[in-house]
Write a protein that holds these residues in place. Structure first.
Motif, PDB file in Angstrom:
ATOM      1  N   ASN A  63       0.807  -1.215   0.000  1.00 63.76           N
ATOM      2  CA  ASN A  63       0.000   0.000   0.000  1.00 63.76           C
ATOM      3  C   ASN A  63       0.846   1.274   0.000  1.00 63.76           C
ATOM      4  O   ASN A  63       0.303   2.370  -0.169  1.00 63.76           O
ATOM      5  N   ASP A  64       2.154   1.121   0.208  1.00 66.31           N
ATOM      6  CA  ASP A  64       3.020   2.282   0.384  1.00 66.31           C
ATOM      7  C   ASP A  64       3.968   2.512  -0.786  1.00 66.31           C
ATOM      8  O   ASP A  64       4.959   3.228  -0.655  1.00 66.31           O
ATOM      9  N   VAL A  65       3.675   1.888  -1.936  1.00 62.50           N
ATOM     10  CA  VAL A  65       4.476   2.115  -3.143  1.00 62.50           C
ATOM     11  C   VAL A  65       3.512   2.435  -4.286  1.00 62.50           C
ATOM     12  O   VAL A  65       2.316   2.150  -4.210  1.00 62.50           O
ATOM     13  N   SER A  66       4.041   3.021  -5.350  1.00 65.53           N
ATOM     14  CA  SER A  66       3.188   3.371  -6.483  1.00 65.53           C
ATOM     15  C   SER A  66       2.801   2.124  -7.272  1.00 65.53           C
ATOM     16  O   SER A  66       3.393   1.047  -7.116  1.00 65.53           O
ATOM     17  N   GLY A  67       1.805   2.280  -8.162  1.00 60.47           N
ATOM     18  CA  GLY A  67       1.361   1.166  -8.981  1.00 60.47           C
ATOM     19  C   GLY A  67       2.459   0.640  -9.885  1.00 60.47           C
ATOM     20  O   GLY A  67       2.602  -0.572 -10.070  1.00 60.47           O
ATOM     21  N   GLY A  68       3.259   1.555 -10.443  1.00 61.90           N
ATOM     22  CA  GLY A  68       4.355   1.130 -11.309  1.00 61.90           C
ATOM     23  C   GLY A  68       5.427   0.376 -10.551  1.00 61.90           C
ATOM     24  O   GLY A  68       5.972  -0.631 -11.033  1.00 61.90           O
ATOM     25  N   GLU A  69       5.754   0.842  -9.345  1.00 69.71           N
ATOM     26  CA  GLU A  69       6.742   0.150  -8.517  1.00 69.71           C
ATOM     27  C   GLU A  69       6.240  -1.231  -8.127  1.00 69.71           C
ATOM     28  O   GLU A  69       6.991  -2.219  -8.163  1.00 69.71           O
ATOM     29  N   LEU A  70       4.962  -1.320  -7.772  1.00 67.46           N
ATOM     30  CA  LEU A  70       4.416  -2.604  -7.337  1.00 67.46           C
ATOM     31  C   LEU A  70       4.365  -3.603  -8.492  1.00 67.46           C
ATOM     32  O   LEU A  70       4.640  -4.791  -8.298  1.00 67.46           O
ATOM     33  N   GLN A  71       4.045  -3.128  -9.693  1.00 63.85           N
ATOM     34  CA  GLN A  71       4.018  -4.048 -10.837  1.00 63.85           C
ATOM     35  C   GLN A  71       5.420  -4.537 -11.165  1.00 63.85           C
ATOM     36  O   GLN A  71       5.606  -5.703 -11.548  1.00 63.85           O
ATOM     37  N   ARG A  72       6.429  -3.691 -10.995  1.00 64.31           N
ATOM     38  CA  ARG A  72       7.807  -4.139 -11.227  1.00 64.31           C
ATOM     39  C   ARG A  72       8.251  -5.124 -10.147  1.00 64.31           C
ATOM     40  O   ARG A  72       9.012  -6.053 -10.427  1.00 64.31           O
ATOM     41  N   ILE A  73       7.764  -4.961  -8.922  1.00 67.13           N
ATOM     42  CA  ILE A  73       8.077  -5.940  -7.872  1.00 67.13           C
ATOM     43  C   ILE A  73       7.392  -7.267  -8.176  1.00 67.13           C
ATOM     44  O   ILE A  73       7.961  -8.340  -7.938  1.00 67.13           O
ATOM     45  N   ALA A  74       6.178  -7.204  -8.716  1.00 69.12           N
ATOM     46  CA  ALA A  74       5.503  -8.427  -9.150  1.00 69.12           C
ATOM     47  C   ALA A  74       6.309  -9.119 -10.243  1.00 69.12           C
ATOM     48  O   ALA A  74       6.436 -10.356 -10.259  1.00 69.12           O
ATOM     49  N   LEU A  75       6.879  -8.334 -11.149  1.00 70.32           N
ATOM     50  CA  LEU A  75       7.716  -8.894 -12.212  1.00 70.32           C
ATOM     51  C   LEU A  75       8.996  -9.476 -11.629  1.00 70.32           C
ATOM     52  O   LEU A  75       9.451 -10.556 -12.043  1.00 70.32           O
ATOM     53  N   LEU A  76       9.591  -8.791 -10.659  1.00 73.95           N
ATOM     54  CA  LEU A  76      10.784  -9.323  -9.978  1.00 73.95           C
ATOM     55  C   LEU A  76      10.485 -10.681  -9.362  1.00 73.95           C
ATOM     56  O   LEU A  76      11.257 -11.641  -9.515  1.00 73.95           O
ATOM     57  N   ARG A  77       9.345 -10.769  -8.672  1.00 79.18           N
ATOM     58  CA  ARG A  77       8.985 -12.016  -7.996  1.00 79.18           C
ATOM     59  C   ARG A  77       8.804 -13.150  -9.007  1.00 79.18           C
ATOM     60  O   ARG A  77       9.195 -14.294  -8.759  1.00 79.18           O
ATOM     61  N   ALA A  78       8.216 -12.816 -10.171  1.00 79.27           N
ATOM     62  CA  ALA A  78       8.026 -13.837 -11.198  1.00 79.27           C
ATOM     63  C   ALA A  78       9.363 -14.274 -11.792  1.00 79.27           C
ATOM     64  O   ALA A  78       9.631 -15.474 -11.950  1.00 79.27           O
ATOM     65  N   MET A  79      10.230 -13.300 -12.105  1.00 76.61           N
ATOM     66  CA  MET A  79      11.483 -13.630 -12.780  1.00 76.61           C
ATOM     67  C   MET A  79      12.469 -14.358 -11.866  1.00 76.61           C
ATOM     68  O   MET A  79      13.367 -15.041 -12.361  1.00 76.61           O
ATOM     69  N   LEU A  80      12.321 -14.218 -10.567  1.00 68.64           N
ATOM     70  CA  LEU A  80      13.170 -14.989  -9.643  1.00 68.64           C
ATOM     71  C   LEU A  80      12.996 -16.491  -9.850  1.00 68.64           C
ATOM     72  O   LEU A  80      13.913 -17.276  -9.591  1.00 68.64           O
ATOM     73  N   LEU A  81      11.823 -16.882 -10.339  1.00 69.77           N
ATOM     74  CA  LEU A  81      11.536 -18.310 -10.532  1.00 69.77           C
ATOM     75  C   LEU A  81      11.967 -18.806 -11.914  1.00 69.77           C
ATOM     76  O   LEU A  81      11.740 -19.967 -12.245  1.00 69.77           O
ATOM     77  N   SER A  82      12.569 -17.937 -12.720  1.00 72.37           N
ATOM     78  CA  SER A  82      13.029 -18.290 -14.071  1.00 72.37           C
ATOM     79  C   SER A  82      11.932 -19.008 -14.863  1.00 72.37           C
ATOM     80  O   SER A  82      12.096 -20.162 -15.293  1.00 72.37           O
ATOM     81  N   PRO A  83      10.790 -18.354 -15.071  1.00 75.92           N
ATOM     82  CA  PRO A  83       9.683 -19.020 -15.770  1.00 75.92           C
ATOM     83  C   PRO A  83      10.023 -19.313 -17.222  1.00 75.92           C
ATOM     84  O   PRO A  83      10.826 -18.622 -17.837  1.00 75.92           O
ATOM     85  N   LYS A  84       9.388 -20.344 -17.752  1.00 73.63           N
ATOM     86  CA  LYS A  84       9.505 -20.672 -19.167  1.00 73.63           C
ATOM     87  C   LYS A  84       8.314 -20.137 -19.965  1.00 73.63           C
ATOM     88  O   LYS A  84       8.396 -19.973 -21.180  1.00 73.63           O
ATOM     89  N   PHE A  85       7.212 -19.870 -19.251  1.00 70.80           N
ATOM     90  CA  PHE A  85       6.013 -19.327 -19.887  1.00 70.80           C
ATOM     91  C   PHE A  85       5.364 -18.354 -18.917  1.00 70.80           C
ATOM     92  O   PHE A  85       5.063 -18.697 -17.777  1.00 70.80           O
ATOM     93  N   LEU A  86       5.187 -17.106 -19.386  1.00 70.80           N
ATOM     94  CA  LEU A  86       4.625 -16.058 -18.533  1.00 70.80           C
ATOM     95  C   LEU A  86       3.461 -15.396 -19.255  1.00 70.80           C
ATOM     96  O   LEU A  86       3.597 -14.948 -20.392  1.00 70.80           O
ATOM     97  N   VAL A  87       2.315 -15.350 -18.582  1.00 70.86           N
ATOM     98  CA  VAL A  87       1.143 -14.635 -19.095  1.00 70.86           C
ATOM     99  C   VAL A  87       1.077 -13.286 -18.388  1.00 70.86           C
ATOM    100  O   VAL A  87       0.949 -13.235 -17.162  1.00 70.86           O
ATOM    101  N   ALA A  88       1.193 -12.218 -19.143  1.00 76.73           N
ATOM    102  CA  ALA A  88       1.104 -10.863 -18.593  1.00 76.73           C
ATOM    103  C   ALA A  88      -0.229 -10.284 -19.030  1.00 76.73           C
ATOM    104  O   ALA A  88      -0.426  -9.941 -20.198  1.00 76.73           O
ATOM    105  N   ASP A  89      -1.175 -10.211 -18.087  1.00 83.19           N
ATOM    106  CA  ASP A  89      -2.555  -9.832 -18.389  1.00 83.19           C
ATOM    107  C   ASP A  89      -2.748  -8.330 -18.171  1.00 83.19           C
ATOM    108  O   ASP A  89      -2.906  -7.873 -17.045  1.00 83.19           O
TER     109      ASP A  89
END
Length: 463
Positions: free
Chosen positions: A383-409
């Motif tokens: 709740n204490d970061v901007s929408g753009g920062e939070l979406q990049r953190i969501a991307l960080l969390r996804a990329m830490l898992l080295s996905p082979k297939f990612l759906v970005a909705d």
């Protein structure tokens, strides 16, 4: 022109931090006023200050007058619904989730407009019919599309007779046709009243016309007519905001040849008894960017969920060329806060991911740097970061898992143009580097044409 709202030297502070620097403005009858700026620029705080709904931890200074009458927060609340009304950026925040559409509006006519029960019901039905919502009058908000829900929220906001509407990001997350419909609806408000719109969408600001004020980091950078500001911008930031629209993006380099990851043959999918699409066939390679385009409700998100194995296909085949684990097939959501718990810090959530998947802690810092994120952000809650920062953190969390297939909705539909461009290009860059196949869902065809290797328009596969 008569001023419906007059603000003089209004500022908002938190402790010693200035969130909105002193500014003055007037909202005139018959002339739309648009506050344009990036996420976190102070636009919504300005709206809350006018409405009298600022959090108690924030301090407001300056004066606010409604129709030449000076008002404080308490007296402004007495005007809610009758003279002053707010259309929030998420229509579901303004609607009762267990109340049918018609009742949502009729209760405003009855309890705010003081109509009797029968007259309120008749007025509500007439307004829903005028807004093209008569067929959903008995449906709940969660059964409506985003555009329908926003029209319903508009009906409820104006049913009490309010002449002044403050619309906070009213088109966020809507496809082009729905956006244009909401803009026309808002413009109709200026015939006998006033409209103050807060947006990061340059196209919306241009459509609304009237006057524009550009804000960044709580500061007013420039103001003038829509034609002046958007065609001859004076501030560097205004020029950057305009140039960050998708039509000005450079085209991405095509994907290098990689092994095939997925083959889809004659896929069809339904929602309940409604067939969404059929006869869909395509292949997808490692590191390839596949765009899926279409209006809201056409099945874009359903297609992504089907490929992720979250929904069974109605018919057809999905053939993976190599086995993938659950953690190698991930989704990046349109609404970042829906992906995070607000009860703990972002750092705690990232550490939980590292522990759950036995990942090294030193993997975080390089990704933070790639995503242009300050490590201090991890000490805050979602709740204490901007929408753009939070979406990049969501991307960080996804990329830490080295996905082979990612759906970005629709990952950037709720972000300002500058942040949207940064996030989308980062997403494509990381997908290429990690040889992750990316399914990018969007209602913005121009954006997809700039970054995708192939595009599927779902309208070409009608049921």
């Amino acid at each position: 022109m008569s001023a419906l709202i007059t603000i003089e030297n209004l500022s908002v502070t938190a402790a010693d931090k200035v969130l909105v620097a002193p500014l003055s403005l007037s909202l005139n009858r018959g002339e739309p006023l648009t506050i344009l700026g990036e996420t976190g620029s102070g636009k919504s705080l300005l709206a809350q200050a006018i409405m009298g709904t600022l959090p108690a931890a924030l301090t407001q200074r300056g004066s606010v007058s409604i129709q030449q009458q000076s008002q404080n927060s308490a007296t402004r609340q007495q005007l809610w619904g009758k003279q002053l009304s707010m259309l929030p950026q998420e229509p579901w925040q303004a609607l009762d989730p267990v109340m049918p559409s018609e009742q949502q509006v009729s209760e405003v006519y009855r309890y705010v407009g003081q109509a009797n029960a029968n007259a309120a019901q008749i007025a509500a039905r007439a307004q829903l019919n005028q807004l093209g919502l008569s067929q959903v009058s008995q449906q709940l908000p969660q059964q409506l599309s985003g555009g329908m829900a926003q029209r319903l929220a508009f009906a409820a906001a104006t049913a009490g007779g309010a002449q002044i509407i403050i619309a906070d990001e009213p088109t966020k997350g809507l496809d082009t046709s729905q956006r244009d419909g909401i803009v026309e609806l808002l413009k109709s408000q200026t015939a006998d009243g006033g409209l103050l719109t807060i947006t990061h969408d340059v196209a919306v600001a241009r459509q609304l016309g009237g006057r524009i004020m550009v804000m960044r980091q709580g500061q007013l950078l420039e103001s003038g007519t829509a034609e002046q500001v958007l065609n001859q911008p004076q501030a560097d930031y205004t020029r950057a905001l305009i140039n960050a629209q998708a039509q000005f993006w450079p085209a991405a380099e095509p994907a290098p040849s990689q092994p095939k990851l997925l083959e889809v043959r004659n896929l069809a999918q339904c929602r309940g008894e409604q067939r969404l699409f059929q006869g869909l066939s395509f292949s997808l390679h490692a590191g390839e960017i596949l765009g899926v385009y279409g209006d809201s409700g056409c099945g874009k998100s359903t297609l992504g969920d089907t490929l992720l194995g979250l929904l069974p296909p109605a018919s057809g085949r999905i053939e993976w060329q190599q086995p993938l684990t659950r953690s190698q097939m991930l989704k990046l959501y349109q609404d970042p806060p829906a992906s995070f718990s607000s009860a703990v810090s972002l750092g705690t959530l990232v550490n939980d991911l590292l522990k759950r998947h036995k990942l090294p802690s030193d993997a975080v810092a390089p990704l933070l740097a790639q995503l242009n994120l300050d490590a201090d952000l991890l000490t805050r809650s979602c709740n204490d970061v901007s929408g753009g920062e939070l979406q990049r953190i969501a991307l960080l969390r996804a990329m830490l898992l080295s996905p082979k297939f990612l759906v970005a909705d629709e990952p950037s539909s709720r972000l300002d143009p500058i942040t949207a461009q940064q996030l989308t290009q980062l997403l494509v860059k990381l997908a290429r580097e990690q040889q992750c196949a990316l399914l990018l869902i969007s209602h913005d065809l121009t954006q997809l044409q700039k970054v995708c290797d192939q595009i599927i328009p779902l309208k070409d596969y009608p049921a």
